[in-house]
Design an enzyme around this catalytic site. Structure first.
Site, PDB file in Angstrom:
ATOM      1  CE  LYS A  33      -0.476   0.191   4.973  1.00 43.90           C
ATOM      2  NZ  LYS A  33      -1.336   0.077   6.357  1.00 43.90           N
ATOM      3  CE1 TYR A 254      15.538  30.974   3.576  1.00 41.79           C
ATOM      4  CE2 TYR A 254      15.466  28.407   3.109  1.00 41.79           C
ATOM      5  CZ  TYR A 254      15.200  29.961   2.613  1.00 41.79           C
ATOM      6  OH  TYR A 254      15.088  30.235   1.203  1.00 41.79           O
ATOM      7  CG  MET A 302      11.489  23.436  -1.728  1.00 35.36           C
ATOM      8  SD  MET A 302      10.414  24.507  -2.708  1.00 35.36           S
ATOM      9  CE  MET A 302       9.511  25.336  -1.536  1.00 35.36           C
TER      10      MET A 302
END
Length: 357
Positions: A33, A254, A302
């Site tokens: 799954k 950051y 990111m």
């Protein structure tokens, strides 16, 4: 091409499945799954097809994807049908639905199959998610056996805390399951998920349901000898694309959450949280740099993250960085990040998959 990759070892996948079958002693349902926990459901099912006794998926969409890819082995719908209309597809494709609610049972009674159907009937033994209580289970068992289209019923339950090795709840669930099943003519049962199969011999029944362990991971709260036999299947890796030479007192990334305390070499790696790496992995989370232990520093971006190269004088642009795999276990990364191996594996995206047989 961007160097971020998920390398998937299909031989390791088969090794882990064979371990599950050996421990279980009979039949093992390979749970694929959630796109095989992020590993690619079709590719993993095809790699296992010659050995497997059956597959487990969450829903009919996942089952149909396997059938369309030519997978002919039994497929169990672990959450059953969400709508009575799905029973037409269950019938057509020879799927095995789990029946865990009164609504699912009634739908089956109203829409009997046109060919023999195997059903998995779920008892709530203490998970308190899906499944019948003790009285409801016995009644559902009788109603299913009264249906002419039902060729067999597998009694099943699901363990809630099997990864907690000293927890009494697992033994209590197994006892509850056996108390309910013993008065019934039950010939096939299924209790053991990955943790139950690896650590709780009493959960090894006619069918076992390995999921996480297929992919070489576990999440026990203590040592488990059987889990040490697992082989990691997926290696998440990328490469250093730039190196910065920083003096002491310089913030990195950051928020400036990491500040150098000495002259430091920083490697910038082409992989970030948009690829599925945990955004809030803390400084010190392990990585492997050119095959040697290393560590993450600063906040994950990111598309990039940064690693400490102070102890890696030969590393530079092009050096390989493993985020998890055979050198850095995914469970260790997950533990550092306050998550789970399930979350990390199923959260992978954007990175190219490369399969090795």
């Amino acid at each position: 091409m961007r160097p971020a990759r998920a390398r998937i070892d299909l031989q390791a996948l088969r090794h882990n499945y064979r371990l599950a079958r050996r421990l279980g002693g009979d039949r093992a349902l390979a749970v694929v799954k959630a796109d095989a926990y992020g590993h690619g459901a079709v590719a993993c099912a095809q790699a296992l097809a010659a050995d497997v006794d059956g597959f487990g998926v969450a829903c009919i969409e996942e089952a149909l994807q396997l059938r369309e890819a030519g997978i002919a082995q039994p497929i169990v719908l672990l959450e059953g049908c969400f709508d009575a209309d799905e029973l037409t597809l269950v019938d057509r494709h020879g799927l095995w639905p789990v029946v865990a609610t009164e609504a699912q049972l009634q739908a089956l009674e109203r829409h009997p199959p046109t060919r023999p159907l195997r059903v998995w009937l779920k008892l709530d033994s203490g998970m308190h998610r899906l499944g019948f209580d003790a009285a409801g289970f016995a009644e559902a068992w009788r109603r299913l056996h009264a249906l002419p289209g039902v060729a067999g019923v597998v009694a099943m339950t699901h363990l809630a805390r099997a990864d907690e090795l000293a927890c009494a709840h697992t033994a209590e669930q197994i006892d509850a399951f056996d108390r309910v099943c013993s008065p019934l003519p039950v010939s096939e049962t299924s209790i053991g998920n990955s943790a139950g199969l690896l650590a709780w011999p009493r959960a090894r029944r006619e069918w076992v349901r390995p999921g996480l362990m297929l992919y070489g991971a576990s999440r026990f709260d203590g040592p488990c000898a059987e889990a040490e036999e697992l082989h990691p299947v997926l290696t998440l890796e990328s490469r250093i694309i730039a190196v910065r030479e920083l003096g002491p007192g310089e913030p990195v990334g950051y928020g400036g959450t990491y500040v150098t305390d000495a002259p430091t070499r920083i490697g910038v790696v082409a992989l970030g949280y948009a690829d599925g790496y945990p955004q809030f992995a803390p400084t010190g989370t392990p990585v492997s740099i050119d095959g040697r232990p290393g560590r993450l520093v600063g906040r994950v971006s990111m598309d990039m993250l940064t690693v400490d190269l102070s102890d890696h004088p030969q590393a530079g642009p092009g050096s390989q960085v493993q985020l998890w795999g055979d050198r850095v276990r995914v469970a260790e990364v997950a533990a550092r990040c306050g998550g789970s191996a399930y979350q990390l594996m199923t959260g992978l995206k954007r990175v190219a998959r490369e399969y090795r047989d």
